[in-house]
Design a protein around this motif. Structure first.
Motif, PDB file in Angstrom:
ATOM      1  N   THR A  85       0.838  -1.195   0.000  1.00  0.00           N
ATOM      2  CA  THR A  85       0.000   0.000   0.000  1.00  0.00           C
ATOM      3  C   THR A  85       0.876   1.248   0.000  1.00  0.00           C
ATOM      4  N   GLU A  86       0.778   2.010  -1.078  1.00  0.00           N
ATOM      5  CA  GLU A  86       1.595   3.222  -1.185  1.00  0.00           C
ATOM      6  C   GLU A  86       1.120   4.272  -0.191  1.00  0.00           C
ATOM      7  N   SER A  87       2.064   4.947   0.449  1.00  0.00           N
ATOM      8  CA  SER A  87       1.724   6.012   1.387  1.00  0.00           C
ATOM      9  C   SER A  87       2.727   7.136   1.112  1.00  0.00           C
ATOM     10  N   SER A  88       2.218   8.279   0.624  1.00  0.00           N
ATOM     11  CA  SER A  88       3.137   9.306   0.122  1.00  0.00           C
ATOM     12  C   SER A  88       4.150   9.770   1.168  1.00  0.00           C
ATOM     13  N   ASN A  89       3.745   9.741   2.457  1.00  0.00           N
ATOM     14  CA  ASN A  89       4.693  10.165   3.500  1.00  0.00           C
ATOM     15  C   ASN A  89       5.329   8.979   4.214  1.00  0.00           C
ATOM     16  N   GLY A  90       5.203   7.807   3.634  1.00  0.00           N
ATOM     17  CA  GLY A  90       5.701   6.601   4.305  1.00  0.00           C
ATOM     18  C   GLY A  90       7.192   6.655   4.587  1.00  0.00           C
ATOM     19  N   LEU A  91       7.571   6.014   5.684  1.00  0.00           N
ATOM     20  CA  LEU A  91       8.961   6.015   6.124  1.00  0.00           C
ATOM     21  C   LEU A  91       9.824   5.107   5.247  1.00  0.00           C
ATOM     22  N   TYR A  92       9.180   4.071   4.687  1.00  0.00           N
ATOM     23  CA  TYR A  92       9.915   3.066   3.911  1.00  0.00           C
ATOM     24  C   TYR A  92       9.829   3.303   2.428  1.00  0.00           C
ATOM     25  N   THR A  93      10.869   2.861   1.732  1.00  0.00           N
ATOM     26  CA  THR A  93      10.848   2.878   0.276  1.00  0.00           C
ATOM     27  C   THR A  93      10.856   1.435  -0.207  1.00  0.00           C
ATOM     28  N   GLU A  94       9.967   1.125  -1.148  1.00  0.00           N
ATOM     29  CA  GLU A  94       9.988  -0.184  -1.792  1.00  0.00           C
ATOM     30  C   GLU A  94      10.624  -0.029  -3.165  1.00  0.00           C
ATOM     31  N   ILE A  95      11.666  -0.810  -3.417  1.00  0.00           N
ATOM     32  CA  ILE A  95      12.241  -0.906  -4.753  1.00  0.00           C
ATOM     33  C   ILE A  95      11.894  -2.328  -5.205  1.00  0.00           C
ATOM     34  N   PRO A  96      10.777  -2.494  -5.907  1.00  0.00           N
ATOM     35  CA  PRO A  96      10.294  -3.850  -6.178  1.00  0.00           C
ATOM     36  C   PRO A  96      11.169  -4.602  -7.173  1.00  0.00           C
ATOM     37  N   ILE A  97      11.050  -5.920  -7.124  1.00  0.00           N
ATOM     38  CA  ILE A  97      11.705  -6.784  -8.110  1.00  0.00           C
ATOM     39  C   ILE A  97      10.838  -6.698  -9.370  1.00  0.00           C
ATOM     40  N   THR A  98      11.467  -6.542 -10.522  1.00  0.00           N
ATOM     41  CA  THR A  98      10.708  -6.395 -11.773  1.00  0.00           C
ATOM     42  C   THR A  98       9.903  -7.669 -12.052  1.00  0.00           C
ATOM     43  N   ALA A  99       8.614  -7.488 -12.265  1.00  0.00           N
ATOM     44  CA  ALA A  99       7.725  -8.636 -12.463  1.00  0.00           C
ATOM     45  C   ALA A  99       7.858  -9.207 -13.873  1.00  0.00           C
ATOM     46  N   ASP A 100       7.548 -10.495 -14.006  1.00  0.00           N
ATOM     47  CA  ASP A 100       7.555 -11.168 -15.311  1.00  0.00           C
ATOM     48  C   ASP A 100       6.400 -12.160 -15.313  1.00  0.00           C
ATOM     49  N   ARG A 101       5.769 -12.293 -16.453  1.00  0.00           N
ATOM     50  CA  ARG A 101       4.681 -13.264 -16.590  1.00  0.00           C
ATOM     51  C   ARG A 101       5.193 -14.383 -17.496  1.00  0.00           C
ATOM     52  N   ILE A 102       5.233 -15.596 -16.973  1.00  0.00           N
ATOM     53  CA  ILE A 102       5.888 -16.684 -17.702  1.00  0.00           C
ATOM     54  C   ILE A 102       4.880 -17.664 -18.293  1.00  0.00           C
ATOM     55  N   PRO A 103       4.932 -17.886 -19.617  1.00  0.00           N
ATOM     56  CA  PRO A 103       3.997 -18.826 -20.239  1.00  0.00           C
ATOM     57  C   PRO A 103       4.423 -20.277 -19.984  1.00  0.00           C
ATOM     58  N   PRO A 104       3.480 -21.232 -19.999  1.00  0.00           N
ATOM     59  CA  PRO A 104       3.818 -22.638 -19.736  1.00  0.00           C
ATOM     60  C   PRO A 104       4.906 -23.169 -20.678  1.00  0.00           C
ATOM     61  N   LEU A 105       4.896 -22.712 -21.928  1.00  0.00           N
ATOM     62  CA  LEU A 105       5.884 -23.193 -22.905  1.00  0.00           C
ATOM     63  C   LEU A 105       7.312 -23.006 -22.395  1.00  0.00           C
ATOM     64  N   TYR A 138       3.978 -28.355 -10.890  1.00  0.00           N
ATOM     65  CA  TYR A 138       3.199 -28.946 -11.990  1.00  0.00           C
ATOM     66  C   TYR A 138       2.322 -27.894 -12.661  1.00  0.00           C
ATOM     67  N   LYS A 139       1.806 -26.974 -11.855  1.00  0.00           N
ATOM     68  CA  LYS A 139       0.928 -25.927 -12.386  1.00  0.00           C
ATOM     69  C   LYS A 139       1.639 -25.069 -13.441  1.00  0.00           C
ATOM     70  N   HIS A 140       2.951 -24.874 -13.238  1.00  0.00           N
ATOM     71  CA  HIS A 140       3.725 -24.052 -14.172  1.00  0.00           C
ATOM     72  C   HIS A 140       3.675 -24.573 -15.604  1.00  0.00           C
ATOM     73  N   PHE A 141       3.476 -25.898 -15.740  1.00  0.00           N
ATOM     74  CA  PHE A 141       3.494 -26.500 -17.076  1.00  0.00           C
ATOM     75  C   PHE A 141       2.169 -26.322 -17.816  1.00  0.00           C
ATOM     76  N   TYR A 142       1.160 -25.857 -17.114  1.00  0.00           N
ATOM     77  CA  TYR A 142      -0.170 -25.784 -17.747  1.00  0.00           C
ATOM     78  C   TYR A 142      -0.797 -24.400 -17.771  1.00  0.00           C
ATOM     79  N   SER A 143      -0.288 -23.475 -16.917  1.00  0.00           N
ATOM     80  CA  SER A 143      -0.887 -22.136 -16.965  1.00  0.00           C
ATOM     81  C   SER A 143       0.198 -21.086 -16.721  1.00  0.00           C
ATOM     82  N   GLY A 144      -0.050 -19.888 -17.205  1.00  0.00           N
ATOM     83  CA  GLY A 144       0.908 -18.796 -17.040  1.00  0.00           C
ATOM     84  C   GLY A 144       1.119 -18.503 -15.560  1.00  0.00           C
ATOM     85  N   THR A 145       2.349 -18.119 -15.185  1.00  0.00           N
ATOM     86  CA  THR A 145       2.620 -17.845 -13.776  1.00  0.00           C
ATOM     87  C   THR A 145       3.300 -16.488 -13.614  1.00  0.00           C
ATOM     88  N   ASN A 146       3.048 -15.887 -12.458  1.00  0.00           N
ATOM     89  CA  ASN A 146       3.674 -14.601 -12.156  1.00  0.00           C
ATOM     90  C   ASN A 146       5.022 -14.839 -11.503  1.00  0.00           C
TER      91      ASN A 146
END
Ligand SMILES: [Zn+2]
Length: 325
Positions: A201-221, A253-261
């Protein structure tokens, strides 16, 4: 764009923790060679509970020797300008060394499995275990196994340790198993944000900074491809580390049949995706790209792919940096 190549510096936590040489020291030495070649700094999130347990077991010759080797490498990383950051896997509290190997107990895998007082002690003593070697306090944090929620009890301990930057979240990440528990589906889809009690949850005056890991969407193939590459050419695609992952079989097993985050990563064949993730980040006019990998999971292929990726990104004018520099 600022690109951060970060590495979670740790053993394996499955049925075998693997050897320190193959999981940590040798792959990290190859990373140092790569960094020197390109003159770019990396970020190492050091599994500090492991350091502390090595110290606690220093009456055992192998543990003392392993501690000395890790301490020497951390000093080399520091001298070469890499960032040493805090990574916490609190299951080290319940794990011990016996008959020449670590007996890993992941019953309490995340900080949320401990009381507030225990969390305070764990964060402070693990952080001190790094300072004892590097003489420099850490500025950035990454939760072990991405388990940063609930954040409030961890928050107090991090404030006490003056660590106000986190890099645990990847957009849309979600996992619920007996060990892992995280849900980042509500996180902002941004390059960085401030927060207070909840990193999603973003909070403009928040004490912490999040530098997120870049997301990727991976197809089963991709996973079918990875499976056949590992089978047909293990010398190139098999990770250097010789331990076993803590796995959730149902999820695999799920990774082989549907896209994963997933997230931007140089582990094994995942490194093949870095170039297209870079292009996507450019198209989205991102200001940062954060890559999370593990020395233990890097394959010979990963080093070649990282080499090509750094060359390509530098040619396009992007810069590589630590998180807090
Ligand atoms: Zn970890």
């Amino acid at each position: 764009m600022q690109i951060h190549l970060s590495f979670d510096y740790e053993l394996f936590f499955g049925t075998s923790s693997g050897s320190i040489d193959n999981c940590i020291l040798k792959p990290t030495q190859r990373l140092m060679d790569l960094s020197k070649k390109h003159q770019v700094p990396f970020v190492f999130f050091v599994d500090a509970g492991y350091l502390l347990q090595l110290k606690n077991h220093n009456h055992i010759v192998q543990c003392k020797s392993d501690y000395d080797k890790i301490a020497l490498q951390l000093l080399e990383l520091k001298a070469a300008g890499h960032e040493i950051a805090l990574h916490i896997h609190p299951h080290w509290e319940d794990s011990f060394f016996k008959n020449n190997s670590w007996k890993i107990n992941t019953t309490r895998y995340k900080l949320a499995d401990f009381t507030d007082t225990e969390i305070d002690h764990i964060v402070t003593k693990y952080h001190q275990a790094i300072i004892d070697i590097t003489q420099i306090p850490c500025k950035s944090y990454r939760a072990g196994g991405w388990c940063i929620q609930p954040f409030e009890p961890i928050k107090k301990a991090l404030i006490k340790n003056n660590i106000l930057v986190d890099s645990t979240i990847f957009h849309n990440g979600f996992h619920s198993s007996s060990a892992h528990s995280y849900n980042f589906t509500s996180s902002p889809n941004k390059d960085e944000w401030c927060f207070d009690n909840d990193p999603c949850t973003e909070s403009s005056n928040g004490l912490y900074t999040e530098i997120p890991i870049t997301a990727d969407r991976i197809p089963p193939l991709f996973y079918w491809n990875l499976y056949f590459k590992m089978k047909s050419n293990p010398a190139i695609y098999k990770p250097l580390g010789d331990g076993n992952w803590l796995v959730d079989k149902k999820r695999i097993y799920k990774h082989f049949y549907s896209g994963t985050n997933h997230f931007a990563c140089a582990d094994g064949f995942f490194a093949s995706r870095l170039s297209s993730i870079l292009t996507r980040c450019e198209n989205q006019q991102r200001k940062r790209m954060m890559v999370l990998s593990h020395p233990k999971s890097l394959a010979p292929y990963s080093f070649d792919a990282l080499d090509a990726f750094i060359n390509k990104a530098k040619t396009k004018g992007h810069t590589f940096s630590t998180i807090t520099s």
